[in-house]
Enzyme design. Sequence first.
Site, PDB file in Angstrom:
ATOM      1  N   GLY A 123      -2.308   3.425   0.148  1.00  0.00           N
ATOM      2  CA  GLY A 123      -3.445   3.472  -0.724  1.00  0.00           C
ATOM      3  C   GLY A 123      -3.813   1.798  -0.885  1.00  0.00           C
ATOM      4  N   GLU A 124      -4.047   1.502  -1.987  1.00  0.00           N
ATOM      5  CA  GLU A 124      -4.414   0.127  -2.373  1.00  0.00           C
ATOM      6  C   GLU A 124      -3.282  -0.450  -3.408  1.00  0.00           C
ATOM      7  OE1 GLU A 124      -6.035  -3.442  -2.550  1.00  0.00           O
ATOM      8  OE2 GLU A 124      -5.929  -2.134  -4.369  1.00  0.00           O
ATOM      9  N   SER A 125      -2.390  -1.468  -2.919  1.00  0.00           N
ATOM     10  CA  SER A 125      -1.435  -1.934  -3.596  1.00  0.00           C
ATOM     11  C   SER A 125      -1.939  -2.478  -4.842  1.00  0.00           C
ATOM     12  CB  SER A 125      -0.631  -2.897  -3.015  1.00  0.00           C
ATOM     13  OG  SER A 125      -1.409  -4.041  -2.461  1.00  0.00           O
TER      14      SER A 125
ATOM     15  N   CYS B  12       3.229   1.262   3.721  1.00  0.00           N
ATOM     16  CA  CYS B  12       1.675   0.564   3.531  1.00  0.00           C
ATOM     17  C   CYS B  12       1.724  -0.018   2.261  1.00  0.00           C
ATOM     18  CB  CYS B  12       0.721   1.396   4.094  1.00  0.00           C
ATOM     19  SG  CYS B  12      -0.749   0.396   4.959  1.00  0.00           S
TER      20      CYS B  12
ATOM     21  N   ARG C 196      -0.826  -9.120   3.563  1.00  0.00           N
ATOM     22  CA  ARG C 196      -1.781  -7.916   3.288  1.00  0.00           C
ATOM     23  C   ARG C 196      -2.605  -7.847   4.428  1.00  0.00           C
ATOM     24  NH1 ARG C 196      -3.800  -7.669  -2.628  1.00  0.00           N
ATOM     25  NH2 ARG C 196      -4.490  -5.524  -1.650  1.00  0.00           N
TER      26      ARG C 196
ATOM     27  N   ILE D 278      -3.226   1.317   9.031  1.00  0.00           N
ATOM     28  CA  ILE D 278      -4.529   1.378   8.349  1.00  0.00           C
ATOM     29  C   ILE D 278      -4.569  -0.040   7.234  1.00  0.00           C
ATOM     30  CG2 ILE D 278      -6.187   2.686   6.770  1.00  0.00           C
ATOM     31  CD1 ILE D 278      -4.743   5.358   7.516  1.00  0.00           C
ATOM     32  N   ARG D 279      -5.335  -0.655   7.704  1.00  0.00           N
ATOM     33  CA  ARG D 279      -5.267  -2.069   6.927  1.00  0.00           C
ATOM     34  C   ARG D 279      -4.107  -2.451   6.611  1.00  0.00           C
ATOM     35  NH1 ARG D 279      -8.543  -1.619   1.965  1.00  0.00           N
ATOM     36  NH2 ARG D 279      -8.574  -3.717   1.939  1.00  0.00           N
TER      37      ARG D 279
ATOM     38  N   HIS E 114       1.774   4.522   8.368  1.00  0.00           N
ATOM     39  CA  HIS E 114       1.792   5.780   7.669  1.00  0.00           C
ATOM     40  C   HIS E 114       2.332   6.868   8.378  1.00  0.00           C
ATOM     41  CE1 HIS E 114      -1.310   5.071   4.475  1.00  0.00           C
ATOM     42  NE2 HIS E 114      -1.725   3.837   5.320  1.00  0.00           N
TER      43      HIS E 114
ATOM     44  N   GLU F 287       3.317   9.565   7.064  1.00  0.00           N
ATOM     45  CA  GLU F 287       3.327  10.784   6.719  1.00  0.00           C
ATOM     46  C   GLU F 287       1.586  11.385   7.203  1.00  0.00           C
ATOM     47  OE1 GLU F 287       2.339   8.028   5.235  1.00  0.00           O
ATOM     48  OE2 GLU F 287       0.493   8.230   4.246  1.00  0.00           O
TER      49      GLU F 287
HETATM   50  N1  GLN Z   1      -4.418  -3.061   2.574  1.00  0.00           N
HETATM   51  C1  GLN Z   1      -3.776  -2.205   1.563  1.00  0.00           C
HETATM   52  C2  GLN Z   1      -3.200  -3.011   0.389  1.00  0.00           C
HETATM   53  O1  GLN Z   1      -3.254  -4.114   0.537  1.00  0.00           O
HETATM   54  C3  GLN Z   1      -2.714  -1.205   2.096  1.00  0.00           C
HETATM   55  C4  GLN Z   1      -3.182  -0.283   3.014  1.00  0.00           C
HETATM   56  C5  GLN Z   1      -2.742   1.279   2.845  1.00  0.00           C
HETATM   57  O2  GLN Z   1      -1.788   1.306   2.273  1.00  0.00           O
HETATM   58  N2  GLN Z   1      -3.135   1.985   4.027  1.00  0.00           N
HETATM   59  O3  GLN Z   1      -2.728  -2.597  -0.678  1.00  0.00           O
END
Ligand code: GLN
Length: 194
Positions: free
Chosen positions: A47-49, A79, A106, A136-137, A172, A174
Amino acid sequence: MKIGVLALQGAVAEHIKSLEQAGADEVVAVKWPADLEGLDGLVLPGGESTTIGKLMNKYELMEPVREMAKNGVPMFGTCAGLILLAERIHGQDWSHLGVFDVLVDRNSFGRQVDSFETDLDVKGLEGDEKYRAVFIRAPHIMEVGDKVDVLSTFHDRVVTARQGHILGASFHPELTDDVRLHKYFLSMVEEAKK
Ligand code: GLN
């Protein structure tokens, strides 16, 4: 075996499904401190940490989850979840849970549009087939401590690592049908229960 999936943001339902397919007896979504009761292991999804970290503080989950990790309860961060576990984050002088002796960078594989899939060799998984990994990112692990085992790399960057009861992956797991990494985590949970 009762496993929790931190359910504040991200691919929660997918992790629950993968854990069930991998053979977990009971999987619960964790939103409140009371949901942590009786867990044998915890998954921290992507997600987004920064957002997940803020929500963990808001829902008073940061302290109890850190305590659980310090007490040896197995945790698997994927992630953003890996970033949450890390002791050090590149370019930042603070961390979140800080229970995994690694330095992470990151978004180290480019921007959202640069998300990609690749086949990895991951140490410790059943069978010889490569593991399809969705990035993903994604972050990568820049440095690991003495007690950390590197399980896979991509272009010389560490993307899966384990320190005793803590497991982290940049990608990921999952989002594919291959549940071998979730099985690997469940075997860590079994080990910890003994
Ligand atoms: N870029 C996100 C972060 O810095 C992590 C991306 C992800 O969990 N798919 O938190």
